[in-house]
Design an enzyme around this catalytic site. Structure first.
Site, PDB file in Angstrom:
ATOM      1  N   GLU A 174       0.816 -14.188 -19.045  1.00  0.00           N
ATOM      2  CA  GLU A 174       1.489 -14.210 -17.754  1.00  0.00           C
ATOM      3  C   GLU A 174       2.058 -15.586 -17.445  1.00  0.00           C
ATOM      4  OE1 GLU A 174      -1.468 -11.542 -15.110  1.00  0.00           O
ATOM      5  OE2 GLU A 174      -2.400 -13.036 -16.404  1.00  0.00           O
TER       6      GLU A 174
ATOM      7  N   ARG B  72      -9.011  -5.332 -17.968  1.00  0.00           N
ATOM      8  CA  ARG B  72      -8.706  -6.698 -17.538  1.00  0.00           C
ATOM      9  C   ARG B  72      -9.856  -7.197 -16.684  1.00  0.00           C
ATOM     10  NH1 ARG B  72      -3.456  -7.474 -13.964  1.00  0.00           N
ATOM     11  NH2 ARG B  72      -4.808  -6.595 -12.354  1.00  0.00           N
TER      12      ARG B  72
ATOM     13  N   ARG C 258      -7.384  -2.191 -14.045  1.00  0.00           N
ATOM     14  CA  ARG C 258      -7.435  -3.294 -13.078  1.00  0.00           C
ATOM     15  C   ARG C 258      -8.814  -3.301 -12.413  1.00  0.00           C
ATOM     16  NH1 ARG C 258      -2.422  -0.630 -11.918  1.00  0.00           N
ATOM     17  NH2 ARG C 258      -0.582  -1.892 -12.401  1.00  0.00           N
TER      18      ARG C 258
ATOM     19  N   ARG D 151       6.471 -12.814  -6.337  1.00  0.00           N
ATOM     20  CA  ARG D 151       6.742 -11.424  -6.689  1.00  0.00           C
ATOM     21  C   ARG D 151       6.621 -10.476  -5.500  1.00  0.00           C
ATOM     22  NH1 ARG D 151       1.505  -9.520 -10.219  1.00  0.00           N
ATOM     23  NH2 ARG D 151       2.222  -7.460  -9.598  1.00  0.00           N
TER      24      ARG D 151
ATOM     25  N   ASP E  88       3.927 -10.949 -13.443  1.00  0.00           N
ATOM     26  CA  ASP E  88       3.577 -12.347 -13.200  1.00  0.00           C
ATOM     27  C   ASP E  88       4.359 -13.284 -14.109  1.00  0.00           C
ATOM     28  OD1 ASP E  88       1.843 -12.770 -11.045  1.00  0.00           O
ATOM     29  OD2 ASP E  88       0.140 -11.964 -12.141  1.00  0.00           O
TER      30      ASP E  88
ATOM     31  N   HIS F 263       0.806  -1.216   0.000  1.00  0.00           N
ATOM     32  CA  HIS F 263       0.000   0.000   0.000  1.00  0.00           C
ATOM     33  C   HIS F 263       0.841   1.268   0.000  1.00  0.00           C
ATOM     34  CE1 HIS F 263      -3.853  -2.128   1.576  1.00  0.00           C
ATOM     35  NE2 HIS F 263      -3.816  -2.061   0.276  1.00  0.00           N
TER      36      HIS F 263
ATOM     37  N   CYS G 245       2.044  -4.429 -20.196  1.00  0.00           N
ATOM     38  CA  CYS G 245       1.464  -3.583 -19.152  1.00  0.00           C
ATOM     39  C   CYS G 245       2.101  -3.841 -17.793  1.00  0.00           C
ATOM     40  CB  CYS G 245      -0.051  -3.780 -19.067  1.00  0.00           C
ATOM     41  SG  CYS G 245      -0.579  -5.471 -18.728  1.00  0.00           S
TER      42      CYS G 245
END
Length: 563
Positions: free
Chosen positions: A415, A326, A290, A449, A439, A187, A486
């Site tokens: 991905e 997406r 997203r 990740r 990913d 965050h 992206c």
């Protein structure tokens, strides 16, 4: 020099302002009322009131914020209002346990569960402990913990920062953010990126820096340098001047010889689309919307009407420019109450993304219906793609479902290495593909990740990852269909040249990264990009790959962007 994981490309120099942790309060500290120990009933009421006040305060901050900051604060407010957290704490208080001990016990239990779950939940431990510190302070009448009052523009340094602390910063006096914990997808990093602040996370020894000592924070290099010398200061000043100069160029992306490369922005909400459109950054559209931001922190998924309204707002904000949406990427690091599958030992390899169509087909059906409705309402055709596609058959099935729902332009995310290796077969089923390099690197290198200490394995310059990108781009050129990127690698001005040299047709990134990428492309021909791609793929390591490309770059790009 201290090293960590950088976020973005900005840099700053300024004095350290340390965020000290909340004061230690003994677990057996009792609530005192009018000079006497509080009764169990009084303690119960005080704890319950403190939870409510913290939740309301965080929600008020969320209501006053916008975009991702508002979403993050609202998520933390919901944690403070969580019935399980509150009820279990109150049950311990009712059993006679002191309030601090009761809260510590419950929070530690939840923190352990979150850390064991990993991914997105592990990132929420900071939020959980922030709620704990705020509730303890309210119960015992102590000042709320958080960022100190800044008397001058400063570099905020902390072991970790809760979203509420980050969002409450006086931005007129914050030069950069440095933390010892956290990750590039946490965050703090997300909010710092949205606010345009230089940020470096996972910096060992950061909290040992003394208040007031001057440091240079470089998000591009992932470094924090105490007592920067005149040479480093001058280099960062040149970069700032270059960034200011570059921001005036908003023409469509292209190489020096006119080869077009669409430069797009990543967003999470319709409000983000409005900001991108108004920013003057020259985004030619959105390369990644997203949509899971609409679903997070909900016990039930949003309705068709709610989703259609959000999608239509984003399409309108971009004024007819390209918007790539997406579909829901739930699971793994983004668990959701209504979608997370029970007892998954390895969620990153489990039922996530498109795979949710197996147990929960209605989620995708509802989202496709909403996207078709937004398309009809705005007269703008969104480009819609599914995440975590693994086979050509899955690509075919998704395309069929999307087209049956009325979605006109359909693609998939690349991905999973298997899809990159069979990109020709996948592209035969869809209109376009987009590479999620974050990913893709995770699955290629078998590396989580979110594990900052393994960041070197997730380096976008890993030749094995570049080979998979090249295979996908080559299949796109052969099929005459668009291939975008992206992931984070799109925002690297040097890597952008390699991607274009492979045949990638669009690059999507945080809006703040667009000027530097645009500048880099304009100073190199497509032929140079092709040579750089070949040099990168011929290297044995990520370090060698980057060095080989850097040696081929135009001197003005190396100097101006401090690559």
């Amino acid at each position: 020099m201290l090293h960590g994981v950088g976020v973005g490309r900005r840099a700053a120099v300024g004095p350290v302002a340390q965020v000290r942790p909340a004061p230690a309060v003994p677990g057996d500290a009792a609530l005192v009322v009018e000079g006497r120990p509080a009764t169990v009933e009084e303690t119960h009421a005080a704890v319950e009131r403190a939870f409510a006040e913290v939740a309301d305060g965080l929600q008020a901050q969320a209501d006053a914020a916008t975009g991702t900051v508002a979403d993050v604060l609202a998520a933390t407010a919901q944690m403070a209002a969580d019935n399980a957290l509150r009820a279990q704490t109150l049950a311990r208080v009712d059993a006679g346990e002191p309030p601090v001990a009761a809260l510590d016990g419950v929070v530690q239990m939840f923190a352990t569960m979150f850390e064991q779950a990993g991914g997105y939940l592990a990132e929420r431990v900071t939020d959980l402990r922030s709620v704990r510190d705020r509730v303890v302070a309210r119960v015992l009448g102590l000042p709320d913990p958080g960022v100190p009052r800044l008397e001058q523009p400063s570099v905020v340094v902390a072991r970790d920062l809760a979203p509420a602390d980050t969002a409450a910063l006086d931005l007129t006096k914050v030069l950069a953010i440095v933390t010892e914990l956290g990750g590039p997808t946490g965050h703090t990093a997300i909010i710092a990126g949205q606010l345009g602040l230089p940020c470096v996370v996972r910096v060992g020894g950061a909290t040992d820096l003394e208040d007031g000592v001057e440091v240079a924070v470089d998000g591009a290099a992932g470094t924090v340098t105490p007592h920067p010398d005149a040479e480093l200061r001058a280099a960062l000043e040149r970069r700032h001047a270059a960034e200011d100069l570059l921001s005036g160029d908003t023409a469509p992306g292209a190489t020096a010889d006119g080869h077009a490369v669409a430069l797009l922005a990543n967003i999470g909400t319709a409000a983000d689309a409005e900001r991108v459109a108004a920013s003057g950054a020259g985004a030619e559209g959105v390369g990644l919307f997203r949509t899971e931001v609409l679903f997070l922190e909900r016990t039930q998924p949003p309705t068709v009407e709610e989703q259609a309204e959000a999608y239509a707002a984003a399409l309108r904000a971009m004024g007819g420019r390209k918007v790539v949406v997406r579909t829901l990427d739930a699971g793994a690091d983004k668990p959701m109450a209504f979608a997370t599958q029970p007892d998954e030992e390895n969620p990153a390899l489990g039922v996530r993304g498109y795979r949710l169509v197996r147990p929960l087909p209605e989620l995708l059906a509802t989202q496709l219906a909403a996207l078709a409705r937004a398309q009809e309402a705005t007269g703008t055709t969104p480009w819609v793609m599914a995440p975590m596609i693994s086979t050509p058959d899955e690509a075919r099935d998704f395309a069929a479902a999307a087209r049956a729902a009325g979605v006109a332009t359909v693609g998939v995310m690349v991905e999973v290495p298997a899809v990159a290796l069979r990109a020709r077969d996948v592209l035969a089923e869809v209109d376009f593909v987009s590479l999620g390099t974050n990913d893709l690197a995770q699955y290629t290198m078998a590396t989580d990740r979110l594990r900052g200490e393994l960041a070197d394995l997730l380096d976008a310059w890993q030749p094995a990852v570049l080979d998979l990108v090249a295979a996908t781009a080559s299949a796109g050129v052969e099929a005459g269909k668009p291939v975008g990127v992206c992931g984070e690698s799109a925002s690297d001005p040097l890597m952008a040249l390699v991607l274009v040299g492979m045949g990638v047709t669009s690059l999507s990134m945080a809006a703040g990264a667009l000027p530097a990428v645009r500048y880099s492309l304009r100073r190199h021909t497509r032929e140079q990009c092709v040579a750089m791609a070949a040099a990168a793929r011929a290297a044995r390591s990520a370090t060698d790959a980057r060095a080989a490309v850097l040696a081929l770059a135009e001197p003005e790009v190396r100097d101006t962007l401090a690559l």
